[in-house]
Write an enzyme that holds these catalytic residues in place. Sequence first.
Site, PDB file in Angstrom:
ATOM      1  N   SER A   1      80.078  22.740  -7.645  1.00 41.00           N
ATOM      2  CA  SER A   1      80.247  23.067  -9.027  1.00 41.00           C
ATOM      3  C   SER A   1      79.503  22.188 -10.065  1.00 41.00           C
ATOM      4  O   SER A   1      79.325  22.644 -11.165  1.00 41.00           O
ATOM      5  CB  SER A   1      81.898  22.967  -9.110  1.00 41.00           C
ATOM      6  OG  SER A   1      82.504  24.048  -8.349  1.00 41.00           O
TER       7      SER A   1
ATOM      8  N   ARG B   1      79.880  21.571   4.068  1.00 37.69           N
ATOM      9  CA  ARG B   1      78.383  21.925   3.699  1.00 37.69           C
ATOM     10  C   ARG B   1      77.499  21.135   4.197  1.00 37.69           C
ATOM     11  O   ARG B   1      76.400  21.530   4.685  1.00 37.69           O
ATOM     12  CB  ARG B   1      78.378  21.817   2.133  1.00 37.69           C
ATOM     13  CG  ARG B   1      79.259  22.931   1.538  1.00 37.69           C
ATOM     14  CD  ARG B   1      79.239  22.610  -0.032  1.00 37.69           C
ATOM     15  NE  ARG B   1      80.030  21.358  -0.223  1.00 37.69           N
ATOM     16  CZ  ARG B   1      79.981  20.428  -1.180  1.00 37.69           C
ATOM     17  NH1 ARG B   1      79.313  21.116  -2.564  1.00 37.69           N
ATOM     18  NH2 ARG B   1      80.750  19.262  -1.275  1.00 37.69           N
TER      19      ARG B   1
ATOM     20  N   HIS C   1      81.873  29.152  -2.226  1.00 35.38           N
ATOM     21  CA  HIS C   1      83.400  29.085  -2.110  1.00 35.38           C
ATOM     22  C   HIS C   1      83.766  30.377  -1.754  1.00 35.38           C
ATOM     23  O   HIS C   1      84.412  30.694  -0.698  1.00 35.38           O
ATOM     24  CB  HIS C   1      84.147  28.831  -3.502  1.00 35.38           C
ATOM     25  CG  HIS C   1      83.838  27.190  -4.057  1.00 35.38           C
ATOM     26  ND1 HIS C   1      83.580  27.253  -5.308  1.00 35.38           N
ATOM     27  CD2 HIS C   1      84.458  26.312  -3.449  1.00 35.38           C
ATOM     28  CE1 HIS C   1      83.683  25.898  -5.505  1.00 35.38           C
ATOM     29  NE2 HIS C   1      84.326  25.229  -4.575  1.00 35.38           N
TER      30      HIS C   1
HETATM   31  N1  COA Z   1      80.353  26.080  -1.640  1.00 42.54           N
HETATM   32  C1  COA Z   1      80.007  25.251  -2.737  1.00 42.54           C
HETATM   33  N2  COA Z   1      80.707  24.207  -3.351  1.00 42.54           N
HETATM   34  C2  COA Z   1      81.563  23.958  -2.514  1.00 42.54           C
HETATM   35  C3  COA Z   1      82.044  24.364  -1.456  1.00 42.54           C
HETATM   36  C4  COA Z   1      81.477  25.571  -1.026  1.00 42.54           C
HETATM   37  N3  COA Z   1      81.558  26.134   0.328  1.00 42.54           N
HETATM   38  N4  COA Z   1      83.153  23.639  -0.910  1.00 42.54           N
HETATM   39  C5  COA Z   1      83.166  22.420  -1.613  1.00 42.54           C
HETATM   40  N5  COA Z   1      82.313  22.747  -2.642  1.00 42.54           N
HETATM   41  C6  COA Z   1      82.050  21.803  -4.045  1.00 42.54           C
HETATM   42  C7  COA Z   1      83.033  22.031  -4.710  1.00 42.54           C
HETATM   43  O1  COA Z   1      82.476  22.882  -6.153  1.00 42.54           O
HETATM   44  C8  COA Z   1      83.241  20.389  -5.388  1.00 42.54           C
HETATM   45  O2  COA Z   1      82.021  20.284  -6.236  1.00 42.54           O
HETATM   46  P1  COA Z   1      82.104  19.114  -7.466  1.00 42.54           P
HETATM   47  O3  COA Z   1      82.606  17.836  -6.816  1.00 42.54           O
HETATM   48  O4  COA Z   1      80.705  19.045  -7.801  1.00 42.54           O
HETATM   49  O5  COA Z   1      83.041  19.585  -8.377  1.00 42.54           O
HETATM   50  C9  COA Z   1      83.192  19.539  -4.144  1.00 42.54           C
HETATM   51  O6  COA Z   1      82.557  20.455  -3.172  1.00 42.54           O
HETATM   52  C10 COA Z   1      84.522  19.269  -3.618  1.00 42.54           C
HETATM   53  O7  COA Z   1      85.468  20.044  -4.382  1.00 42.54           O
HETATM   54  P2  COA Z   1      86.809  20.796  -3.827  1.00 42.54           P
HETATM   55  O8  COA Z   1      86.254  21.620  -2.482  1.00 42.54           O
HETATM   56  O9  COA Z   1      87.087  21.638  -4.935  1.00 42.54           O
HETATM   57  O10 COA Z   1      87.708  20.119  -3.527  1.00 42.54           O
HETATM   58  P3  COA Z   1      88.032  18.736  -4.262  1.00 42.54           P
HETATM   59  O11 COA Z   1      87.573  17.471  -3.605  1.00 42.54           O
HETATM   60  O12 COA Z   1      87.794  18.961  -5.816  1.00 42.54           O
HETATM   61  O13 COA Z   1      89.933  19.141  -4.329  1.00 42.54           O
HETATM   62  C11 COA Z   1      91.912  19.067  -3.175  1.00 42.54           C
HETATM   63  C12 COA Z   1      90.388  18.855  -3.204  1.00 42.54           C
HETATM   64  C13 COA Z   1      92.207  19.666  -4.552  1.00 42.54           C
HETATM   65  C14 COA Z   1      91.887  19.942  -2.043  1.00 42.54           C
HETATM   66  C15 COA Z   1      92.690  17.782  -3.128  1.00 42.54           C
HETATM   67  O14 COA Z   1      92.226  16.665  -4.098  1.00 42.54           O
HETATM   68  C16 COA Z   1      93.805  17.905  -2.853  1.00 42.54           C
HETATM   69  O15 COA Z   1      94.703  18.255  -1.827  1.00 42.54           O
HETATM   70  N6  COA Z   1      94.849  17.350  -4.082  1.00 42.54           N
HETATM   71  C17 COA Z   1      96.223  17.604  -4.156  1.00 42.54           C
HETATM   72  C18 COA Z   1      96.855  16.203  -4.262  1.00 42.54           C
HETATM   73  C19 COA Z   1      96.860  15.724  -2.421  1.00 42.54           C
HETATM   74  O16 COA Z   1      97.684  16.372  -1.821  1.00 42.54           O
HETATM   75  N7  COA Z   1      96.268  14.557  -2.421  1.00 42.54           N
HETATM   76  C20 COA Z   1      96.347  13.849  -0.881  1.00 42.54           C
HETATM   77  C21 COA Z   1      95.215  14.820  -0.301  1.00 42.54           C
HETATM   78  S1  COA Z   1      94.918  13.701   1.122  1.00 42.54           S
END
Ligand code: COA
Length: 162
Positions: free
Chosen positions: A129, A91, A17
Amino acid sequence: MKRVIYPGTFDPITNGHIDIIQRACRIFDDVTVAVAESTGKNTLFTSQERLVMVKKTLKQLHINAKATIFDGLLVDFVRKYNATVIVRGLRAVSDFEVEFQMALMNRKLDEEVETLFLMPKDTYSYLSSSIIKQIARLNGSVKAFVPKHVERELRVKYGFRK
Ligand code: COA
């Protein structure tokens, strides 16, 4: 001045991140890391704890970005925050489908919001994560993947340290 939002769960923030935040800072003047309050994921850390870890990371590494918590629809937050760009990390090919869906859905919800994808350093392409938590829960070392203070918080959460 282009304001961009880097949203995620950050449960917890990892070096992958951080790599994306640093890349975004090289392109944009105003980067805000938006920590999702609730994402449907069963988080280990509360949103406040996740925010504190992000803020501490930015401060320690002298990264010129802000951090805040957001709740509700991402596009609503982006609009309210006077931003127009969402940054996401890609990724591996396996990220593509879900990111593609999310980007197109966000565009459908608000046509003015663009999603920009950045690729992290290849050494972080296998990080997530969940995998960090799995290693930490089993008392493995995550030193190479997260900041020192995050490693400490993980050890405390899993009862390996007070
Ligand atoms: N390096 C390491 N890990 C990474 C990374 C990077 N560069 N980019 C993403 N990841 C990992 C995260 O750690 C996470 O791992 P996990 O699944 O093991 O926890 C995974 O990839 C994806 O997580 P993250 O990037 O945090 O995205 P998310 O899918 O958890 O969250 C939101 C996405 C919060 C942006 C999305 O759910 C959201 O917008 N929510 C609000 C409600 C909404 O608007 N919904 C409609 C969306 S269309």
